[in-house]
Design an enzyme around this catalytic site. Sequence first.
Site, PDB file in Angstrom:
ATOM      1  N   GLY A 518       5.377  -8.489  -6.276  1.00 23.45           N
ATOM      2  CA  GLY A 518       4.156  -7.794  -5.902  1.00 23.45           C
ATOM      3  C   GLY A 518       3.941  -6.606  -6.809  1.00 23.45           C
ATOM      4  O   GLY A 518       4.871  -6.122  -7.460  1.00 23.45           O
ATOM      5  N   ARG A 519       2.703  -6.149  -6.862  1.00 25.52           N
ATOM      6  CA  ARG A 519       2.395  -5.042  -7.748  1.00 25.52           C
ATOM      7  C   ARG A 519       1.209  -4.303  -7.151  1.00 25.52           C
ATOM      8  O   ARG A 519       0.233  -4.923  -6.749  1.00 25.52           O
ATOM      9  CB  ARG A 519       2.036  -5.602  -9.120  1.00 25.52           C
ATOM     10  CG  ARG A 519       1.800  -4.579 -10.207  1.00 25.52           C
ATOM     11  CD  ARG A 519       1.417  -5.305 -11.484  1.00 25.52           C
ATOM     12  NE  ARG A 519       2.581  -5.811 -12.205  1.00 25.52           N
ATOM     13  CZ  ARG A 519       3.139  -5.167 -13.237  1.00 25.52           C
ATOM     14  NH1 ARG A 519       2.661  -4.018 -13.638  1.00 25.52           N
ATOM     15  NH2 ARG A 519       4.163  -5.688 -13.868  1.00 25.52           N
ATOM     16  N   GLY A 520       1.355  -3.013  -7.015  1.00 28.32           N
ATOM     17  CA  GLY A 520       0.239  -2.251  -6.444  1.00 28.32           C
ATOM     18  C   GLY A 520       0.096  -0.938  -7.162  1.00 28.32           C
ATOM     19  O   GLY A 520       0.766  -0.704  -8.177  1.00 28.32           O
ATOM     20  N   GLY A 523       3.522   1.039  -7.257  1.00 32.58           N
ATOM     21  CA  GLY A 523       4.670   0.579  -8.016  1.00 32.58           C
ATOM     22  C   GLY A 523       4.807  -0.932  -7.962  1.00 32.58           C
ATOM     23  O   GLY A 523       3.929  -1.627  -7.455  1.00 32.58           O
ATOM     24  N   VAL A 525       7.062  -4.384  -6.947  1.00 27.29           N
ATOM     25  CA  VAL A 525       8.031  -4.838  -5.964  1.00 27.29           C
ATOM     26  C   VAL A 525       8.808  -6.031  -6.517  1.00 27.29           C
ATOM     27  O   VAL A 525       8.216  -6.963  -7.063  1.00 27.29           O
ATOM     28  CB  VAL A 525       7.327  -5.247  -4.651  1.00 27.29           C
ATOM     29  CG1 VAL A 525       8.357  -5.574  -3.590  1.00 27.29           C
ATOM     30  CG2 VAL A 525       6.409  -4.142  -4.172  1.00 27.29           C
ATOM     31  N   LYS A 539      11.015  -1.788  -3.961  1.00 32.21           N
ATOM     32  CA  LYS A 539       9.812  -1.236  -4.579  1.00 32.21           C
ATOM     33  C   LYS A 539      10.202  -0.128  -5.541  1.00 32.21           C
ATOM     34  O   LYS A 539      10.819   0.855  -5.139  1.00 32.21           O
ATOM     35  CB  LYS A 539       8.874  -0.695  -3.494  1.00 32.21           C
ATOM     36  CG  LYS A 539       7.597  -0.127  -4.050  1.00 32.21           C
ATOM     37  CD  LYS A 539       6.525  -0.037  -2.993  1.00 32.21           C
ATOM     38  CE  LYS A 539       5.185   0.229  -3.648  1.00 32.21           C
ATOM     39  NZ  LYS A 539       4.070   0.084  -2.722  1.00 32.21           N
ATOM     40  N   ASP A 631      -4.149   2.268   3.999  1.00 31.92           N
ATOM     41  CA  ASP A 631      -4.361   1.158   3.082  1.00 31.92           C
ATOM     42  C   ASP A 631      -4.059  -0.171   3.779  1.00 31.92           C
ATOM     43  O   ASP A 631      -3.277  -0.976   3.307  1.00 31.92           O
ATOM     44  CB  ASP A 631      -3.505   1.332   1.828  1.00 31.92           C
ATOM     45  CG  ASP A 631      -4.015   0.475   0.661  1.00 31.92           C
ATOM     46  OD1 ASP A 631      -5.120  -0.093   0.786  1.00 31.92           O
ATOM     47  OD2 ASP A 631      -3.307   0.365  -0.345  1.00 31.92           O
TER      48      ASP A 631
END
Length: 803
Positions: A518-520, A523, A525, A539, A631
Amino acid sequence: MGSPFLFLLLSLSFSLPLSSSLDTIREGKSLSIEKSKDVLISTNGVFSAGFYSVGDNAYCYAIWFNKPSRGKNQTVIWMANRDQPVNGRSSKLSLLKNGNLILTDAGKFTVWATNTQSLSSVHLSLYNTGNLVLQNMEGVTLWESFDFPTDTLLPQQLLTRNTRLISSRSQTNYSSGFYKLFFDNDNLLRLLYDGLDVSSIYWPDPWLVSWDAGRSTYNNSRIAVLDTFGNFSSSDDFTFMAADYGLELHRRLKIDYDGDVRLYSWDEVGEKWVVSWQAIQRPCNIYGICGANSLCSYIVGSDRKCSCLPGFKMKNVTDWSYGCEPNFHLSCNRNESGFLLLPRVEFFGYDYGFFPNYTLDQCKNLCLQLCNCKGFQFTFKQEGGSSNCYPKTLLLNGYRSPNFKGDLYLRLPKRNIFSIAKFVQDFNLVCSSKGTVQLDRTYYKSRANGIVKFMLWFACGVGGFEIICIFLVWCLLSRTHQGSGADKQGYLFAVTGFRRFTYAELKKATKGFKEEIGRGAGGIVYKGVLPDNRAVAIKHLNETNQGEGEFLAEVSIIGRINHMNLIEMWGYCAEGKHRLLVYEYMEYGSLDQNLSSHAFDWKKRFDIAAGTAKGLAYLHEECLEWVLHCDVKPQNILLDSNYQPKVADFGLSKLQNRNLENSSFSRIRGTRGYMAPEWVFNLPITSKVDVYSYGIVVLEMVTGKGPTRGVHAIDSGGEPEPKTLVTWVREKRNGTATMASLLEEIVDPVLENNYDMGKMETLVAVALQCVEEEKDRRPSMSQVAEMLLIEENDSDSDHGVNL
Ligand SMILES: *[C@@H]1O[C@H](CO)[C@@H](O)[C@H](O)[C@H]1NC(C)=O
């Protein structure tokens, strides 16, 4: 590893100086309070039984742990006569020839006895388990202290239908207090506040039916037991594991004087007891904690604070359980009373009655007519207009919560109101962790310190020869410890099982940060596997210039938040510029990865909506910190192997985006399409922003359409409008006559009309309330959870929900 050496050291230290003591006395003998040698010591040196000082010339016959070492307060685990201490002179514990064990005060009165009888000779022994046992020649047990616990349960000691743990009155007063752990008539293990004036159950939550609390009433054996590894299990299906589960440590389960039940384990290096589990995380939920006429609140720097209501003062300045008493005299004459508004204050229970649809004036009048009305609770309904009125006969269990939709009106003499009304305090609710609670979690210093302290202590106790041996062993120890410090540290981070990892460990766990999942904005994950084979999501936060202390303070708050619908954080790493968070790994990934799947039926969608609401409600209202998520979106709702949702990524406000100067965090988090209008318009942010985003997520689950994608409503500029999904559903609703036909139009075609109409109606209705433009018209997350829970529990009903 060195732990066998440590064990050797400790067992030496306990057995050597005490080798002249006994663990058994025979009949006809007595133990005198005046002879300091008259103490029974278990053969392993861990427990002692003898007279224990509880005050000025007052003693109780007690069993205690010999740890912490002498000189500090010992850890008492049992008392014979906690409510009737004996004199420091001439008091005796005698084992009579007839088999009775008696405790006499100042040589005269019997204050306590086992009331046992035996024809053959008897002996009293203190076992290595901490059990004091009276046996006859044939080995038959006539009496044992394990059958008569006070406030502590030791491993292998059964809690049964006949026994209960009762807290002590205060930290220094060992007599029986107000809190009890016991099996009730429904076979459930419960906590009861049995106070000066009132009594009530407070654990498990009294409003939960047993199965909601995960308990079973069917097994009437009523037995609970803790094992040495830290596993507790009770016949009502309640179980828990210590955070340091698996290690064979000295453990004790205690109902503390503050009403919480905690499991302690002995940390040999730090020479202290650490908490490895506790029943109640939010101390204001423990009844009676602040007494009557007072408020419990959470404050920075400590767990909780009690304060008197305005116009009241503490009854007993040393003890909050007496509560507060008025500084004024309130007459029954209605013309002499007035009310003071205390916003967002709630008092549980003790209602004179429930009066729905009352106006404020009606409620005031009602209270004035009742001589014993101390004030009333006034709660607002959603759509304006009418409200509910609860006159109170007693003001107990009060607390303040920013999301409580109601106020308390305190009844006071008219002439005093203005002098008293200084009490105006609101809660600072923003998307940062301002006003959050600093947690009292112990971080351990370097282990070398512990060893040095230990050595010093030891040097005082034992002679030179041992010192040399120990020094040699210590040299060995300190060598073996280097490099393995981190994994031994695991059990030290007790309360939540939460620990610090080294960067090297996490690098290894993720095989060099290979598998990105994952990427947000905050940062990236990665997936990883810990040495104990637990799968984790790690993360790696973007670089920040946040100091380590501040980071730790934040992380410890998140680490303490614990709910089945919130992702659990297992640890963190702060090394140099690296800041990483270690979470449990969710097999089924996030909601957005599942939305388009055919296996994703309406039932799963409904349960996910309900679970997510519960998780968010917990964040908003129940947990210590009143965290706003800010969020909420499908990417942040993860699914476990049973498709139970767990909300992820909460509490990260301060951990991210530190380097952007002057940017208040609340403008940074949030995702287009899920953001509430007040966000866009720079209005104050409240928990209702999460409610809005949640509403969008639910609409997405119902329709199978993204918040901006897939809807053919495009504004004049050709840009997709963030609210198109909402607008689309609203337009459909206004254009259709019946709920059935509306559902037909909007429900995800993947479902092929296989759904429960009633539940789908509820979901749509709730979602539309959540996405109201005006924030005050949106329900709170706990109201949402409640609405969905009602629907969940009576699936056969066909409530018509008005749109
Ligand atoms: C009831 O609980 C006890 C203790 O946990 C257990 O040993 C027993 O098997 C249970 N009985 C039933 C019928 O489940």
